[in-house]
Each structure stands twice: as C-alpha cells, then as structure tokens.
Design a protein around this motif. Structure first.
Motif, PDB file in Angstrom:
ATOM      1  N   UNK A 105      -6.901  -5.468  -5.397  1.00  0.00           N
ATOM      2  CA  UNK A 105      -7.108  -5.946  -4.032  1.00  0.00           C
ATOM      3  C   UNK A 105      -7.434  -7.442  -4.016  1.00  0.00           C
ATOM      4  N   UNK A 125       1.574   3.039  -3.700  1.00  0.00           N
ATOM      5  CA  UNK A 125       0.766   4.033  -4.409  1.00  0.00           C
ATOM      6  C   UNK A 125       0.118   5.023  -3.446  1.00  0.00           C
ATOM      7  N   UNK A 133       0.814  -1.219   0.000  1.00  0.00           N
ATOM      8  CA  UNK A 133       0.000   0.000   0.000  1.00  0.00           C
ATOM      9  C   UNK A 133       0.852   1.275   0.000  1.00  0.00           C
ATOM     10  N   UNK A 180      -0.926   7.665  -8.253  1.00  0.00           N
ATOM     11  CA  UNK A 180      -1.997   6.683  -8.437  1.00  0.00           C
ATOM     12  C   UNK A 180      -2.414   6.537  -9.896  1.00  0.00           C
ATOM     13  N   UNK A 181      -2.139   7.577 -10.695  1.00  0.00           N
ATOM     14  CA  UNK A 181      -2.386   7.424 -12.139  1.00  0.00           C
ATOM     15  C   UNK A 181      -1.375   6.458 -12.742  1.00  0.00           C
ATOM     16  N   UNK A 184      -3.732  -0.643  -8.497  1.00  0.00           N
ATOM     17  CA  UNK A 184      -3.735  -1.536  -7.345  1.00  0.00           C
ATOM     18  C   UNK A 184      -4.869  -2.539  -7.463  1.00  0.00           C
ATOM     19  N   UNK A 199       0.337  12.472  -4.675  1.00  0.00           N
ATOM     20  CA  UNK A 199      -0.473  11.252  -4.578  1.00  0.00           C
ATOM     21  C   UNK A 199      -1.284  10.947  -5.823  1.00  0.00           C
ATOM     22  N   UNK A 200      -1.996  11.947  -6.338  1.00  0.00           N
ATOM     23  CA  UNK A 200      -2.870  11.708  -7.482  1.00  0.00           C
ATOM     24  C   UNK A 200      -2.072  11.247  -8.697  1.00  0.00           C
ATOM     25  N   UNK A 233     -13.667   3.814 -14.360  1.00  0.00           N
ATOM     26  CA  UNK A 233     -12.222   4.048 -14.400  1.00  0.00           C
ATOM     27  C   UNK A 233     -11.874   5.071 -15.459  1.00  0.00           C
ATOM     28  N   UNK A 254     -10.566  -3.217 -14.841  1.00  0.00           N
ATOM     29  CA  UNK A 254     -10.851  -1.843 -14.431  1.00  0.00           C
ATOM     30  C   UNK A 254      -9.581  -1.075 -14.105  1.00  0.00           C
ATOM     31  N   UNK A 276     -13.617  -3.634  -4.648  1.00  0.00           N
ATOM     32  CA  UNK A 276     -13.038  -2.823  -5.711  1.00  0.00           C
ATOM     33  C   UNK A 276     -14.059  -2.454  -6.786  1.00  0.00           C
ATOM     34  N   UNK A 296     -11.787   9.614 -15.539  1.00  0.00           N
ATOM     35  CA  UNK A 296     -10.727  10.614 -15.427  1.00  0.00           C
ATOM     36  C   UNK A 296      -9.994  10.829 -16.745  1.00  0.00           C
ATOM     37  N   UNK A 333      -1.540   4.629  -0.675  1.00  0.00           N
ATOM     38  CA  UNK A 333      -2.718   4.297   0.142  1.00  0.00           C
ATOM     39  C   UNK A 333      -2.343   4.342   1.614  1.00  0.00           C
TER      40      UNK A 333
END
Ligand SMILES: Nc1ncnc2c1ncn2[C@@H]1O[C@H](COP(=O)(O)OP(=O)(O)OP(=O)(O)O)[C@@H](O)[C@H]1O
Ligand SMILES: [Mg+2]
Lengths: 230, 203
Positions: free
Chosen positions: A84, A52, A49, A77-78, A82, A73-74, A103, A150, A90, A106, A54
């Motif tokens: 799970x 990215x 975690x 994460x792009x 991740x 952070x943003x 997804x 996704x 998710x 953005x 989290x």
C-alpha cells in the motif's frame, strides 16, 4: 510469470451500482514489470485492488493462474502480495520482527522458528538491527521497506504495489524501486513517477475509469503527458 | 509522535518478562476485579503502590512509562477533580488511584510480553468457544490489534488537534471529533484491507 486475466470486468461504486468507476476492461497481464499510470481518481487503485480480490468486479471475472479472485480469494492472496501507499496501515504489530512474523503465521512454522525466520528476512533488507525496535519509531522509508519485507516474507508470485514511493524522498524512492525491480516476482506498479513507469516492460494509462493507452512505457508516458497538457 | 507503551513490547530478562503469558494475563484480570470491588482511598493507594512496584521490577523505563501514562494521567486528574468538587477527597483518590494502577499494570503486561505470545494465549483460551462458531485465532488477532490501535488513535487525535488549531477552530468540538472519528474509521478499514491482502484473516 503468472497469468493475470481480466475478462469483461466492470467495477461500480460500493453501495451504488449505478455509478461505474471502472468501465468494461479486458486485459491479459503476463509481462514481468507492468506500470499503471493516470491522474488522481482515474481508477488506478481500483484496477490494482482487483488483482488480488480486495475489490470484487461487478461484472466479468479476474483470474490469476486460473484462480478466480472472488471464488478462490484466499488462494489468490497467497499468490498476489499487495503493497500500500501508506505503510502505517499495513504494519500491524508493535515491533519489526513481530510484524514480519505475523506474515509467517500462515506458514504454520513453530513460533521460535517464525521469529528466527523473521529476523533472517529483516536481514535480507538491511533491517536486522531494527528487529526489536518499535514500528512507530521508524522513518517513512524504513516503514515502507518493512512493509515490502512483510509481503515478500510469504514468497508470493506477484507483487501489486499501489504508489509505494509516493510518500518517500528521492533516496528512499530509489531504494524501494530498485528492490521492486530486482525481484524475481512479477510486479504491477501503480505510480505517478513516469521515470519509474518507463523502467517497466509495459504501461497502461487510465483516464476516467477506462484504459486510454496500453503498450510501450515511453509512448504511454508521452500520451499521458499530452493528455494533461491538452 | 505519541510513542505509547500500550501494545509496545520491550524485550528484557526480568522475572516479569519470563513469567508465562497465561498466569500474567490471569493476574492482570484478577487485579482488575480486585481494584473494582475494593472500595476506599486506602486500597486504591495500595493498588497503585503495587503496580508501581511491578513496573520498577520489570525495568520498563521510567521516562517511557511516564510518557505512555501522560494521557491517562490527564484523564485521572479531570475525574479526580470532578469527584473532589462533587463528593470529597476520598472518592477523588480512589478514582484516580484505581484508574492509574489498572492502566499501569496493563502497560507493564504489554511491555513485557511479545504480542505473538499474547495472541497465542488468547487463542488457546478461546479454543473451547470454537464449538459455538467462534474462531479463536481471530479473537487473538483482534485483541492484539486493539492494543496496537491505542497509540495510533492517540497519534490521530494529536494531529487532528493541531489541524483544528491551525485553522483557529480548537474550541469547536466538531472540528476535533468529526475528523477524529472519520480518520479512525478510515484507518481501521485500511488495516482490514492490509490484513486481507497479507492473507492473515483469510480461510
Ligand atoms: N468507496 C468508494 N465509493 C465511491 N466512489 C469511489 C470509492 N472508491 C473509489 N471511488 C471513486 O472511483 C474513482 C477511482 O478511484 P481510485 O481510487 O481507483 O483512483 P486512483 O486512480 O487510484 O486515484 P489516486 O491517484 O488519487 O490514488 C474515483 O473517482 C473515486 O472517487
Ligand atoms: Mg490510488
């Protein structure tokens, strides 16, 4: 491959900075396929975690291609997708196509194209016939496949997967594993499946919040086995 | 599996499907206001008849709808029974009719509207609130997530009931409520993590 750099990172329990759950760790992760193995509660998910953002480090820093996981952070994460263990947490939209389209929000594609693109992506993973089917009615293997789709929809550079096959049967484990190992992306894979771990280029063994072994996957698996039988 | 229709879009081509999202949500809101304001058993029965008619018109499937409505049917029976005992049949009919017609119409709206469209409509409607610091995109997503959470929570509730039964604790409310609350919160946190990981709630 992306450059993932951990520099003097420690992680403490949320709301209790006296309890350390990951001891000071410095790593440079650049291999294409990296496995994280270790017992329950050893700190694998915590380390995953971090990659990215989290989880934020209590001290030190985590950088992905020179982007700080806390400050940027943003952007991180792009770049870092991740997956799970439990796809149920998710998958957030009612139908498969809608979930993949979520997804794509953005990407700022117009809505009609988003849906078209989502169905196309489902097709890549053999899920096109399930586009308008309820996510609830899928099998566990299909759900995990959809969750991976996704994540891959936005084309990240790195995939971090936290025990993506733990809830799956042998057939679906193989399906998800083959998909992950076939990706062009860098993959960091948390797993209890030593067979999968030995297919990687590098493996880290975590025990009690510290890296107990780092190197060749076959040796890592042997060292982990030995630590359990001791 | 509790396949609730709430939050479950079923594609179709009926007039109800093709109606624009804005008017559809506005109608639902107006219906809710009318149902709450108009008293008496007869108006409640009229509302219920209207909701059933719209459901049939939208062809969302009698069996699936009945299944989705079952938990609400149970609640309505309990409430109606209570009113029947305390006050009398007119109030019992009103309470049950109002509840069932409202939920049924909400089911019809969610079943005939793609979630994406709902998010967009709500996002647009909240646009003027941006200047008060509200992020419209976030509000739209939150409402879509609430819709999606309903079948999830029903699922968790039935699993919790089974687990309590397996331990012979089905009469102990703590064995039901505590795990239900904890697991619902855990699920909400996991969903929040997943949204963050997918970059959906960033920027
Ligand atoms: N929110 C939290 N609060 C307190 N302690 C925590 C929290 N999250 C994790 N821990 C502790 O940190 C340690 C490492 O947890 P982590 O989830 O990283 O383990 P893991 O190796 O992924 O285990 P598993 O194989 O069971 O998934 C555990 O001892 C756990 O109890
Ligand atoms: Mg874990």
């Amino acid at each position: 491959m992306a450059q993932i750099v951990l520099d003097g990172v420690t992680v403490t329990a949320p709301g209790d900075d006296e309890t350390t759950i990951l001891g000071e760790t410095s790593l440079r992760l650049t291999e294409r396929r990296i496995a994280l193995i270790g017992g329950n509660g050893s700190g694998k998910s915590t380390l995953a975690r971090l990659l990215n953002g989290l989880t934020a480090p209590a001290t030190g820093s985590v950088r992905v291609d020179d982007l700080d996981t806390v400050r940027d952070g943003a952007a991180v994460r792009r770049r870092v997708g991740f997956v799970f263990t439990d796809p149920d947490s998710q998958l957030v939209m009612p139908t498969c196509a809608e979930d993949v389209a979520l997804s794509l929000r953005r990407t700022r594609l117009p809505k009609a194209e988003r849906r078209e693109r989502a169905v196309e992506i489902l097709g890549t993973y053999g899920l096109a016939h399930l586009a308008d089917v309820s996510v609830h009615s899928l099998s566990g293997g299909q759900k995990q496949l959809l969750a991976v789709a996704g994540v891959l929809a936005t084309d990240p550079d790195v995939i971090v997967a936290d025990e993506p096959t733990t809830l799956l049967d042998l057939h679906n484990t193989r399906r998800i594993a083959d998909l992950l190992f076939g990706l062009r992306q860098q993959v960091v894979l948390v797993t209890h499946d030593l067979e999968l771990a030995t297919r990687c280029d590098r493996a880290l063994v975590i025990a009690g919040g510290v890296i107990a072994f780092d190197g060749d996957p076959a040796e890592a698996a042997a060292s982990y086995r030995e630590s359990v039988s001791r | 599996m509790t396949a609730s229709l709430l939050g479950m879009y079923r594609p179709g081509t009926t007039v109800v499907h093709r109606l624009a999202v804005g008017p559809k949500l506005a109608t639902l809101a107006a219906f809710a206001v009318a149902v709450t304001l108009l008293r008496g058993p007869w108006s409640a029965l009229c509302f219920l008849a209207a909701a059933v008619a719209v459901a049939l018109w939208a062809r969302i499937g009698v069996r699936a709808t009945a299944r989705a409505m079952r938990p609400i049917l149970f609640l309505a029976t309990v409430f109606a029974g209570f009113q029947l005992w305390r006050v009398g049949w007119p109030l019992a009919v009103e309470v049950a009719g109002d509840l069932l017609s409202l939920v049924l119409l909400a089911v019809v709206v969610t079943a005939t509207t793609p979630t994406d469209d709902v998010i967009d409509a709500i996002t647009r409607a909240c646009e003027p609130l941006r200047r008060f610091g509200v992020d419209p995109e976030r509000v739209g997503l939150a409402i879509a997530l609430m819709m999606r959470a309903v079948p999830d929570i029903l699922d968790i509730a039935s699993q919790t009931r089974d687990a309590a039964k397996a331990r012979g604790l089905e009469r102990d409310p703590r064995a039901l409520l505590v795990p239900l609350a904890l697991r619902t919160v855990a699920r909400a946190r996991a969903t929040g993590d997943a949204l963050a990981a997918r970059g959906i709630v960033d920027d």
